[in-house]
Design a protein around this motif. Structure first.
Motif, PDB file in Angstrom:
ATOM      1  N   HIS A 134       0.829  -1.205   0.000  1.00 36.13           N
ATOM      2  CA  HIS A 134       0.000   0.000   0.000  1.00 36.13           C
ATOM      3  C   HIS A 134       0.863   1.254   0.000  1.00 36.13           C
ATOM      4  N   HIS A 135       1.977   1.205   0.725  1.00 39.08           N
ATOM      5  CA  HIS A 135       2.845   2.394   0.806  1.00 39.08           C
ATOM      6  C   HIS A 135       3.447   2.765  -0.549  1.00 39.08           C
ATOM      7  N   GLN A 136       3.558   1.785  -1.468  1.00 41.57           N
ATOM      8  CA  GLN A 136       4.121   2.087  -2.793  1.00 41.57           C
ATOM      9  C   GLN A 136       3.251   3.085  -3.556  1.00 41.57           C
ATOM     10  N   ASN A 137       1.949   3.121  -3.208  1.00 40.97           N
ATOM     11  CA  ASN A 137       1.003   3.944  -3.983  1.00 40.97           C
ATOM     12  C   ASN A 137       0.809   5.349  -3.423  1.00 40.97           C
ATOM     13  N   ILE A 138       1.325   5.605  -2.225  1.00 47.16           N
ATOM     14  CA  ILE A 138       1.049   6.888  -1.575  1.00 47.16           C
ATOM     15  C   ILE A 138       1.495   8.056  -2.447  1.00 47.16           C
ATOM     16  N   ARG A 139       2.670   7.928  -3.062  1.00 45.49           N
ATOM     17  CA  ARG A 139       3.225   9.044  -3.834  1.00 45.49           C
ATOM     18  C   ARG A 139       2.291   9.493  -4.978  1.00 45.49           C
ATOM     19  N   ASN A 140       1.475   8.548  -5.474  1.00 46.83           N
ATOM     20  CA  ASN A 140       0.582   8.877  -6.598  1.00 46.83           C
ATOM     21  C   ASN A 140      -0.518   9.864  -6.210  1.00 46.83           C
ATOM     22  N   TYR A 141      -0.781   9.964  -4.911  1.00 48.54           N
ATOM     23  CA  TYR A 141      -1.889  10.822  -4.470  1.00 48.54           C
ATOM     24  C   TYR A 141      -1.412  11.989  -3.594  1.00 48.54           C
ATOM     25  N   LEU A 142      -0.119  12.137  -3.422  1.00 50.84           N
ATOM     26  CA  LEU A 142       0.410  13.128  -2.485  1.00 50.84           C
ATOM     27  C   LEU A 142       0.444  14.532  -3.112  1.00 50.84           C
ATOM     28  N   GLY A 143       0.041  15.539  -2.349  1.00 55.05           N
ATOM     29  CA  GLY A 143       0.119  16.935  -2.793  1.00 55.05           C
ATOM     30  C   GLY A 143      -0.918  17.322  -3.824  1.00 55.05           C
ATOM     31  N   LYS A 144      -1.933  16.507  -4.006  1.00 56.74           N
ATOM     32  CA  LYS A 144      -2.978  16.837  -4.990  1.00 56.74           C
ATOM     33  C   LYS A 144      -3.994  17.794  -4.352  1.00 56.74           C
ATOM     34  N   THR A 145      -4.463  18.725  -5.133  1.00 60.59           N
ATOM     35  CA  THR A 145      -5.475  19.655  -4.624  1.00 60.59           C
ATOM     36  C   THR A 145      -6.827  19.361  -5.253  1.00 60.59           C
ATOM     37  N   GLY A 146      -7.860  19.731  -4.513  1.00 60.77           N
ATOM     38  CA  GLY A 146      -9.211  19.485  -4.999  1.00 60.77           C
ATOM     39  C   GLY A 146     -10.216  20.142  -4.071  1.00 60.77           C
ATOM     40  N   LYS A 147     -11.445  19.604  -4.070  1.00 58.45           N
ATOM     41  CA  LYS A 147     -12.495  20.222  -3.245  1.00 58.45           C
ATOM     42  C   LYS A 147     -13.395  19.150  -2.637  1.00 58.45           C
ATOM     43  N   ILE A 148     -14.033  19.522  -1.534  1.00 58.60           N
ATOM     44  CA  ILE A 148     -14.990  18.631  -0.877  1.00 58.60           C
ATOM     45  C   ILE A 148     -16.285  18.603  -1.692  1.00 58.60           C
ATOM     46  N   ARG A 181     -15.156  23.310  -0.336  1.00 60.86           N
ATOM     47  CA  ARG A 181     -13.975  23.757   0.421  1.00 60.86           C
ATOM     48  C   ARG A 181     -12.743  23.123  -0.207  1.00 60.86           C
ATOM     49  N   ARG A 182     -11.717  23.922  -0.464  1.00 57.91           N
ATOM     50  CA  ARG A 182     -10.511  23.425  -1.134  1.00 57.91           C
ATOM     51  C   ARG A 182      -9.647  22.636  -0.150  1.00 57.91           C
ATOM     52  N   ILE A 183      -9.026  21.568  -0.654  1.00 57.24           N
ATOM     53  CA  ILE A 183      -8.175  20.713   0.191  1.00 57.24           C
ATOM     54  C   ILE A 183      -6.877  20.363  -0.561  1.00 57.24           C
ATOM     55  N   ILE A 184      -5.908  19.891   0.228  1.00 57.75           N
ATOM     56  CA  ILE A 184      -4.692  19.315  -0.354  1.00 57.75           C
ATOM     57  C   ILE A 184      -4.422  17.995   0.359  1.00 57.75           C
ATOM     58  N   THR A 185      -3.906  17.019  -0.362  1.00 58.39           N
ATOM     59  CA  THR A 185      -3.663  15.711   0.261  1.00 58.39           C
ATOM     60  C   THR A 185      -2.317  15.700   0.987  1.00 58.39           C
ATOM     61  N   VAL A 186      -2.301  15.028   2.132  1.00 62.41           N
ATOM     62  CA  VAL A 186      -1.101  14.921   2.969  1.00 62.41           C
ATOM     63  C   VAL A 186      -0.947  13.475   3.441  1.00 62.41           C
ATOM     64  N   VAL A 187       0.266  13.129   3.913  1.00 59.67           N
ATOM     65  CA  VAL A 187       0.496  11.783   4.459  1.00 59.67           C
ATOM     66  C   VAL A 187       0.271  11.809   5.966  1.00 59.67           C
TER      67      VAL A 187
END
Lengths: 383, 99
Positions: B10-24, B72-78
């Motif tokens: 599962h940890h191999q995939n984290i980088r694919n979703y890190l730092g992405k911005t979006g909204k609720i 509401r705008r968000i950013i993904t974090v670990v």
């Protein structure tokens, strides 16, 4: 399609601490076999709908667990499709009869949930969700809460309209001695009960329940044992799927699988939704019954809350829904629910439902949902 | 509890979703949590939509009540996922933070 519902059997639903899964399954099975008038040795196959027993009690291989206790050696299968396990078992049994492989089939839906602590049940039920949903800390109440929020945002559905679903189903359950919660509740009670996952409260939610139901289905279409007009047949049976991950759906406020499966099942039955006089739908949470009314076509999209609040689906209304009390008040032993829905509609069409009898009901429908709608099973029953 | 090898995979995939911005899109606050998350309840979870249109459910962290609303705008974090025993592998994953 014309599959006879030859026999039905149903245990009391509730917290049945003195009974095991096997006790419940056998009680329902013997009642259904006796009701059918068919010798148990003429049962060609047993289909068991169950979701959780492997996870919470370590008992798999459930088919032979049932057949060996019944003392028969026919084919046996355990069917798992989350909360639609019972409906799927009915559907597959029908396919076995239609294929000509089996003539008489016993379908058992059974679940024993109160042996495990609630946090373990919550975890086990999440096996019906996606990996992403589990890692986000979601639960089934939370997933349905997200759908509730989406419906409220898009259509203006209110908390009071949601509560009306619970109030109606508790009223119906008050007329059903086998219901888990056979008593009435108020709107106020629903609105002020403990929050489970906002905006869903405890009284928006179906309970953790023990129980079992069984039906004997038969290719034989004679009317032995019952007066003319009271013999019940399944005339439509369809299953549809959708994404396991709720977030991947095009719409969060409808179940596409309900729309697809109901269209197929009604076509098989040669009926339209306007012909349906009674229905048992999957009200695991109040929003689910509102979406079911819309997706089945009883009312237009976005008006389900008002449709129910106006009384159309209450006993005495134009199309009573969940006369058993539904999942909310009759209870939700997950693997048994789809079978119980068939039993309730059969009881109504036989005109033996007592105080909750719907007058002149001759055609009914069931909707059984797995997960957040990744599996939906629809059946149409007629006299 | 996840096995060490599934945590590693599962940890191999984290980088694919890190730092992405979006909204609720929609959110809920979970009061009755599943096993492993009890210590965090109540906590909010949202279906978020990234700029490329992809949607996924994420737990919200470092939020205020005013952040719990659609768009509401968000950013993904670990962050650490759930709670594990002393001799178990700690699992990390993606969560969302309002920006």
């Amino acid at each position: 399609m014309r599959i006879k519902v030859a026999g039905i059997g149903l245990t009391k639903f509730g917290e049945l601490w003195d009974k095991s899964l096997l006790d419940l399954a056998l009680e329902a099975s013997y009642e259904a076999i006796e009701d059918s008038g068919i010798d148990k040795n003429k049962i060609d196959a047993v289909f068991v709908g169950n979701m959780l027993i492997g996870k919470i009690a370590g008992q798999d291989h459930l088919g032979p667990v049932i057949t060996s206790s019944l003392g028969i050696n026919c084919a046996s299968f355990r069917i798992e499709g989350a909360c639609a396990s019972g409906g799927l078992a009915i559907h597959l049994a029908i396919q076995g009869i239609l294929a000509g492989t089996y003539k008489n089939v016993l379908v058992v839906g059974a679940e024993k949930m109160t042996d495990a602590p609630s946090h373990q049940i919550t975890w086990a039920l999440m096996g019906a969700s996606s990996s992403r949903e589990r890692k986000a800390g979601l639960t089934f109440p939370a997933l349905y809460a997200l759908m509730t929020q989406a419906h409220m945002q898009k259509y203006g559905t209110t908390r009071k309209e949601l509560a009306e679903v619970s109030v109606k189903n508790h009223y119906h359950a008050s007329l059903n001695k086998k219901a888990h919660y056979p008593f009435e509740i108020s709107i106020e009670k629903v609105l002020t009960s403990t929050s489970i996952s906002s905006p869903i409260t405890l009284f928006d939610s179906s309970p953790i329940t023990d129980g079992a139901g069984a039906v004997v289905l038969s290719a034989d279409t004679d009317s032995r044992g019952l007066p003319a007009g009271r013999q019940v047949f399944i005339t439509g049976s369809a299953v549809a799927s959708d994404t396991i991950d709720l977030a991947q759906r095009q719409s969060l406020s409808e179940l596409k699988a309900t729309q697809i499966a109901s269209k197929k099942a009604l076509e098989q039955a040669g009926a339209g939704i306007k012909d349906i006089q009674i229905a048992e739908v999957h009200d695991c949470f109040t929003i689910a019954e509102i979406m079911a009314m819309e997706d089945l076509g009883f009312c237009s999209k976005g008006t389900g809350g008002r449709f129910i609040a106006q009384g159309a689906t209450r006993l005495g209304g134009s199309c009573p829904v969940n006369t058993s009390g539904g999942l909310k008040a009759c209870g939700h032993p997950v693997g048994a629910t789809g079978v119980k829905q068939i039993i309730e509609i059969t009881t109504q069409l036989r005109k033996t439902a007592g105080a909750r009898q719907v007058k002149n009901a001759n055609i009914g429908l069931t909707q059984n949902v797995g997960g957040t709608g990744a599996t939906v099973v629809i059946h149409v029953l007629q006299t | 509890m996840s096995s060490p090898v599934t945590v590693w995979r599962h940890h191999q995939n984290i980088r694919n979703y890190l730092g992405k911005t979006g909204k609720i899109i929609v959110w809920t606050k979970v009061f009755i949590a599943p096993a492993g998350f009890e210590h965090e309840a109540p906590y909010p979870v949202a279906i978020v939509e990234f700029k490329d249109g992809f949607r996924m459910p994420l737990q919200l962290v470092e939020y205020g009540e005013k952040d719990l609303k659609p768009n509401r705008r968000i950013i993904t974090v670990v962050r650490k996922l759930g709670k594990v025993g002393l001799d178990e592998v700690i699992e990390y994953g993606i969560k969302a933070k309002p920006i």
